[in-house]
Enzyme design. Sequence first.
Site, PDB file in Angstrom:
ATOM      1  N   TYR A 266     -16.215  -8.365   5.893  1.00  0.00           N
ATOM      2  CA  TYR A 266     -14.898  -8.462   5.499  1.00  0.00           C
ATOM      3  C   TYR A 266     -13.922  -7.364   6.565  1.00  0.00           C
ATOM      4  CZ  TYR A 266     -10.069  -8.425   3.275  1.00  0.00           C
ATOM      5  OH  TYR A 266      -9.285  -8.450   3.006  1.00  0.00           O
TER       6      TYR A 266
ATOM      7  N   THR B  22      -6.390   5.585  13.233  1.00  0.00           N
ATOM      8  CA  THR B  22      -7.140   6.709  12.328  1.00  0.00           C
ATOM      9  C   THR B  22      -8.024   7.968  12.980  1.00  0.00           C
ATOM     10  OG1 THR B  22      -8.689   6.720  10.438  1.00  0.00           O
ATOM     11  CG2 THR B  22      -8.441   5.089  11.434  1.00  0.00           C
TER      12      THR B  22
ATOM     13  N   GLU C 223     -10.810   8.633  11.778  1.00  0.00           N
ATOM     14  CA  GLU C 223     -11.982   8.540  11.470  1.00  0.00           C
ATOM     15  C   GLU C 223     -12.146   7.950  13.063  1.00  0.00           C
ATOM     16  OE1 GLU C 223     -14.353   7.817   8.642  1.00  0.00           O
ATOM     17  OE2 GLU C 223     -13.358   9.340   8.011  1.00  0.00           O
TER      18      GLU C 223
ATOM     19  N   TYR D  32     -15.544   0.900   8.982  1.00  0.00           N
ATOM     20  CA  TYR D  32     -14.545   0.559   9.075  1.00  0.00           C
ATOM     21  C   TYR D  32     -14.022   1.643   9.874  1.00  0.00           C
ATOM     22  CZ  TYR D  32      -9.861   3.117   7.867  1.00  0.00           C
ATOM     23  OH  TYR D  32      -8.381   3.450   7.584  1.00  0.00           O
TER      24      TYR D  32
ATOM     25  N   LYS E 126     -11.665  -0.149  13.515  1.00  0.00           N
ATOM     26  CA  LYS E 126     -10.522   0.586  13.720  1.00  0.00           C
ATOM     27  C   LYS E 126     -11.139   0.899  14.863  1.00  0.00           C
ATOM     28  CE  LYS E 126      -7.450   0.797   9.787  1.00  0.00           C
ATOM     29  NZ  LYS E 126      -6.024   0.551  10.391  1.00  0.00           N
TER      30      LYS E 126
ATOM     31  N   GLY F 230       0.889  -1.349   0.140  1.00  0.00           N
ATOM     32  CA  GLY F 230      -0.002  -0.352   0.247  1.00  0.00           C
ATOM     33  C   GLY F 230       0.612   0.958   0.082  1.00  0.00           C
TER      34      GLY F 230
HETATM   35  P1  NAP Z   1      -4.099   1.400   1.395  1.00  0.00           P
HETATM   36  O1  NAP Z   1      -2.402   2.007   0.225  1.00  0.00           O
HETATM   37  O2  NAP Z   1      -5.045   0.649   1.175  1.00  0.00           O
HETATM   38  O3  NAP Z   1      -3.109  -0.371   1.995  1.00  0.00           O
HETATM   39  C1  NAP Z   1      -3.823  -0.887   2.550  1.00  0.00           C
HETATM   40  C2  NAP Z   1      -2.673  -2.037   2.289  1.00  0.00           C
HETATM   41  O4  NAP Z   1      -3.068  -3.501   3.154  1.00  0.00           O
HETATM   42  C3  NAP Z   1      -2.195  -2.861   0.876  1.00  0.00           C
HETATM   43  O5  NAP Z   1      -1.225  -2.769   0.771  1.00  0.00           O
HETATM   44  C4  NAP Z   1      -3.388  -3.956   1.117  1.00  0.00           C
HETATM   45  O6  NAP Z   1      -2.323  -4.703   0.009  1.00  0.00           O
HETATM   46  C5  NAP Z   1      -3.402  -4.236   2.438  1.00  0.00           C
HETATM   47  N1  NAP Z   1      -4.154  -5.184   2.798  1.00  0.00           N
HETATM   48  C6  NAP Z   1      -5.553  -5.131   2.643  1.00  0.00           C
HETATM   49  N2  NAP Z   1      -6.653  -5.976   3.170  1.00  0.00           N
HETATM   50  C7  NAP Z   1      -5.395  -6.840   3.599  1.00  0.00           C
HETATM   51  C8  NAP Z   1      -5.645  -8.488   3.855  1.00  0.00           C
HETATM   52  N3  NAP Z   1      -6.916  -8.396   4.584  1.00  0.00           N
HETATM   53  N4  NAP Z   1      -4.445  -9.852   3.984  1.00  0.00           N
HETATM   54  C9  NAP Z   1      -3.251  -7.958   3.588  1.00  0.00           C
HETATM   55  N5  NAP Z   1      -3.061  -7.348   3.527  1.00  0.00           N
HETATM   56  C10 NAP Z   1      -4.294  -6.548   2.981  1.00  0.00           C
HETATM   57  O7  NAP Z   1      -3.789   2.275   2.746  1.00  0.00           O
HETATM   58  P2  NAP Z   1      -3.207   3.818   3.722  1.00  0.00           P
HETATM   59  O8  NAP Z   1      -3.241   4.558   2.371  1.00  0.00           O
HETATM   60  O9  NAP Z   1      -0.997   2.731   2.749  1.00  0.00           O
HETATM   61  O10 NAP Z   1      -3.305   2.732   4.995  1.00  0.00           O
HETATM   62  C11 NAP Z   1      -2.113   1.922   5.827  1.00  0.00           C
HETATM   63  C12 NAP Z   1      -3.170   1.787   6.749  1.00  0.00           C
HETATM   64  O11 NAP Z   1      -3.478   2.774   7.747  1.00  0.00           O
HETATM   65  C13 NAP Z   1      -4.749   1.751   7.003  1.00  0.00           C
HETATM   66  O12 NAP Z   1      -4.767   0.585   7.842  1.00  0.00           O
HETATM   67  C14 NAP Z   1      -5.139   2.648   6.937  1.00  0.00           C
HETATM   68  O13 NAP Z   1      -6.759   2.131   7.787  1.00  0.00           O
HETATM   69  C15 NAP Z   1      -4.323   3.163   7.736  1.00  0.00           C
HETATM   70  N6  NAP Z   1      -4.758   4.902   7.772  1.00  0.00           N
HETATM   71  C16 NAP Z   1      -4.833   5.673   6.583  1.00  0.00           C
HETATM   72  C17 NAP Z   1      -4.448   6.984   6.858  1.00  0.00           C
HETATM   73  C18 NAP Z   1      -4.202   7.988   4.984  1.00  0.00           C
HETATM   74  O14 NAP Z   1      -5.045   8.098   5.250  1.00  0.00           O
HETATM   75  N7  NAP Z   1      -3.856   7.154   4.480  1.00  0.00           N
HETATM   76  C19 NAP Z   1      -4.873   7.149   7.086  1.00  0.00           C
HETATM   77  C20 NAP Z   1      -4.734   6.916   9.170  1.00  0.00           C
HETATM   78  C21 NAP Z   1      -4.850   5.195   8.827  1.00  0.00           C
HETATM   79  P3  NAP Z   1      -3.333  -5.037  -1.768  1.00  0.00           P
HETATM   80  O15 NAP Z   1      -2.085  -4.236  -1.729  1.00  0.00           O
HETATM   81  O16 NAP Z   1      -2.884  -5.964  -2.129  1.00  0.00           O
HETATM   82  O17 NAP Z   1      -4.539  -4.568  -1.728  1.00  0.00           O
HETATM   83  N1  GDD Z   2     -13.145   8.495  -2.632  1.00  0.00           N
HETATM   84  C1  GDD Z   2     -13.900   9.465  -2.317  1.00  0.00           C
HETATM   85  N2  GDD Z   2     -14.643   9.760  -4.290  1.00  0.00           N
HETATM   86  N3  GDD Z   2     -14.188  10.607  -1.564  1.00  0.00           N
HETATM   87  C2  GDD Z   2     -14.609  11.587  -1.792  1.00  0.00           C
HETATM   88  C3  GDD Z   2     -15.555  11.569  -2.782  1.00  0.00           C
HETATM   89  C4  GDD Z   2     -15.095  11.073  -4.000  1.00  0.00           C
HETATM   90  O1  GDD Z   2     -15.721  10.781  -5.922  1.00  0.00           O
HETATM   91  N4  GDD Z   2     -16.048  12.728  -3.256  1.00  0.00           N
HETATM   92  C5  GDD Z   2     -15.848  13.527  -1.953  1.00  0.00           C
HETATM   93  N5  GDD Z   2     -15.460  12.631  -1.204  1.00  0.00           N
HETATM   94  C6  GDD Z   2     -15.500  13.455  -0.035  1.00  0.00           C
HETATM   95  C7  GDD Z   2     -15.495  12.001   1.011  1.00  0.00           C
HETATM   96  O2  GDD Z   2     -16.916  12.009   1.578  1.00  0.00           O
HETATM   97  C8  GDD Z   2     -14.927  12.049   2.039  1.00  0.00           C
HETATM   98  O3  GDD Z   2     -15.584  13.670   3.529  1.00  0.00           O
HETATM   99  C9  GDD Z   2     -13.610  12.669   1.886  1.00  0.00           C
HETATM  100  O4  GDD Z   2     -14.309  13.315   0.638  1.00  0.00           O
HETATM  101  C10 GDD Z   2     -12.176  12.315   1.904  1.00  0.00           C
HETATM  102  O5  GDD Z   2     -12.472  11.272   1.278  1.00  0.00           O
HETATM  103  P1  GDD Z   2     -11.420   9.401   0.890  1.00  0.00           P
HETATM  104  O6  GDD Z   2     -10.389  10.188   0.132  1.00  0.00           O
HETATM  105  O7  GDD Z   2     -11.589   8.484   0.987  1.00  0.00           O
HETATM  106  O8  GDD Z   2     -11.184   9.188   2.770  1.00  0.00           O
HETATM  107  P2  GDD Z   2     -11.298   9.239   3.062  1.00  0.00           P
HETATM  108  O9  GDD Z   2     -11.303  10.036   4.734  1.00  0.00           O
HETATM  109  O10 GDD Z   2     -12.773   8.635   3.567  1.00  0.00           O
HETATM  110  O11 GDD Z   2     -10.531   8.487   4.549  1.00  0.00           O
HETATM  111  C11 GDD Z   2      -9.003   8.287   4.242  1.00  0.00           C
HETATM  112  O12 GDD Z   2      -8.689   9.256   5.307  1.00  0.00           O
HETATM  113  C12 GDD Z   2      -9.106   8.101   6.770  1.00  0.00           C
HETATM  114  C13 GDD Z   2      -8.263   9.273   7.911  1.00  0.00           C
HETATM  115  O13 GDD Z   2      -9.236  10.404   7.881  1.00  0.00           O
HETATM  116  C14 GDD Z   2      -8.793   6.433   4.356  1.00  0.00           C
HETATM  117  O14 GDD Z   2      -7.409   6.637   3.646  1.00  0.00           O
HETATM  118  C15 GDD Z   2      -8.787   5.948   5.629  1.00  0.00           C
HETATM  119  O15 GDD Z   2      -8.534   4.485   5.668  1.00  0.00           O
HETATM  120  C16 GDD Z   2      -7.853   6.605   6.984  1.00  0.00           C
HETATM  121  O16 GDD Z   2      -8.270   6.098   7.913  1.00  0.00           O
END
Ligand code: NAP
Ligand code: GDD
Length: 382
Positions: free
Chosen positions: A134, A166, A168, A190, A194, A45
């Site tokens: 899931y 997160t 969230e 989600y 978490k 990821g």
């Molecule tokens: P991401 O790009 O969606 O990566 C998620 C990773 O988890 C991918 O490698 C995915 O594999 C793997 N995965 C999903 N389901 C799995 C399973 N059942 N078993 C093993 N591996 C699995 O997410 P990210 O943005 O890097 O975020 C990393 C972590 O931080 C996540 O836990 C997310 O919830 C958390 N987080 C993210 C943010 C953010 O803003 N990015 C903020 C707060 C928390 P595949 O590549 O095969 O799909």
């Molecule tokens: N994905 C998506 N697609 N979001 C949209 C869209 C669209 O077309 N249009 C508006 N949004 C709004 C969503 O409703 C949300 O309020 C905001 O954009 C951000 O959406 P995402 O980018 O999907 O991220 P997220 O904030 O819901 O979740 C991400 O951040 C979390 C931390 O706060 C993910 O990375 C989570 O895994 C992470 O925990």
Amino acid sequence: MARSTIVRDLNSQLLLDIWALLFWSMIGMNDSGKGKVALVTGVTGQDGAYLSEFLLAKGYTVHGIKRRSSSFNTARIEHLYQDPHETNQRFILHYGDMTDSTNVIRIVQQVQPDEVYNLAAQSHVQVSFETAEYTANADALGPLRLLEAIRLLGLTEKTRFYQASTSELFGMVRTVPQNEDTPFYPRSPYGVAKLYAYWIVVNYREAYGMHASNGILFNHESPLRGETFVTRKITRGVAAIHHGYQQKLYLGNLDAKRDWGHAREYVRGMWQMLQQDQPDDYVLATGETTRVRDFVEQAFRNITVELDWIGHGISEKGVCKRTGRTFVEVDARYFRPTEVDLLVGDASKARNRFGWTHHTKWQELCDEMVQEDLILVSKEHR
Ligand code: NAP
Ligand code: GDD
């Protein structure tokens, strides 16, 4: 295969090899993690890729867990790949899945990690409404399986644990800004999954004295961001519109506010948490909140389009001020059953304890993502 395609493939392979060579020679430069072994779940990821780079540069041996997939899912870590036949391999991949306890236990037993970074998750909030069970299995029970593996294998003294918690969790926010003391109110399957993960980490820390910490990270993005998260959807859309491959961008809630930082800076904070003498929970955030529509406007500026917003609700449109052409429309299918309207974090605890801070402003982040996507989209269509 056409000759031009073969030449292009050879060129890309050559570039990849040069990048890998540079990377592997550069990482000899800092060896403060030399001799340490890290296990990174979710290695394929966005965060997994940046964290692996970071740890390798520190001298760690990094073991990553990747899922078996019928198509390639390793694009983000291609440059880190090492042939298993090489001696002194420092980047090693294992097949695994967070929903499979036996697999998780076997890998932890094999790797005997000093540090575990649990990044694996079904991480898409909207998708979690459709795959709630899931999501709970992978995101809530997944961390439990890892913690249990560490405990059952007698590694509680040796192994430190990081959980990707997160913002969230704050959901329908109780205070502005949000910090480690803000009560949780998750708004999606989600977020709820978490929440379990957060508390099971706290519980194992208190019950078994484990060095287990939660990083409560606010949204962090990058050119490696998954293409269905809003920032990347916007920057890819803008690039595709610029190159003439897409007409419009369809989005959901334009008024949601997020605290957007750069992923590369956030993985440093994950590592810093595990270097503290005592485990604890920390917020990482920029402290600035921005509406989705502001991010859209900034992205379009990169292709010299200034947007005006006309209409309301589902009929609202983003049109070019100069030509009147419609570039953005609202599509209700992207609305969520329950939304998180506003996130803005206060990272002063992490700043005071170990000096973590962000450097990249959201506008710079947005520009970097659009510029990378402009190159990527044009390559894809060559
Ligand atoms: P991401 O790009 O969606 O990566 C998620 C990773 O988890 C991918 O490698 C995915 O594999 C793997 N995965 C999903 N389901 C799995 C399973 N059942 N078993 C093993 N591996 C699995 O997410 P990210 O943005 O890097 O975020 C990393 C972590 O931080 C996540 O836990 C997310 O919830 C958390 N987080 C993210 C943010 C953010 O803003 N990015 C903020 C707060 C928390 P595949 O590549 O095969 O799909
Ligand atoms: N994905 C998506 N697609 N979001 C949209 C869209 C669209 O077309 N249009 C508006 N949004 C709004 C969503 O409703 C949300 O309020 C905001 O954009 C951000 O959406 P995402 O980018 O999907 O991220 P997220 O904030 O819901 O979740 C991400 O951040 C979390 C931390 O706060 C993910 O990375 C989570 O895994 C992470 O925990």
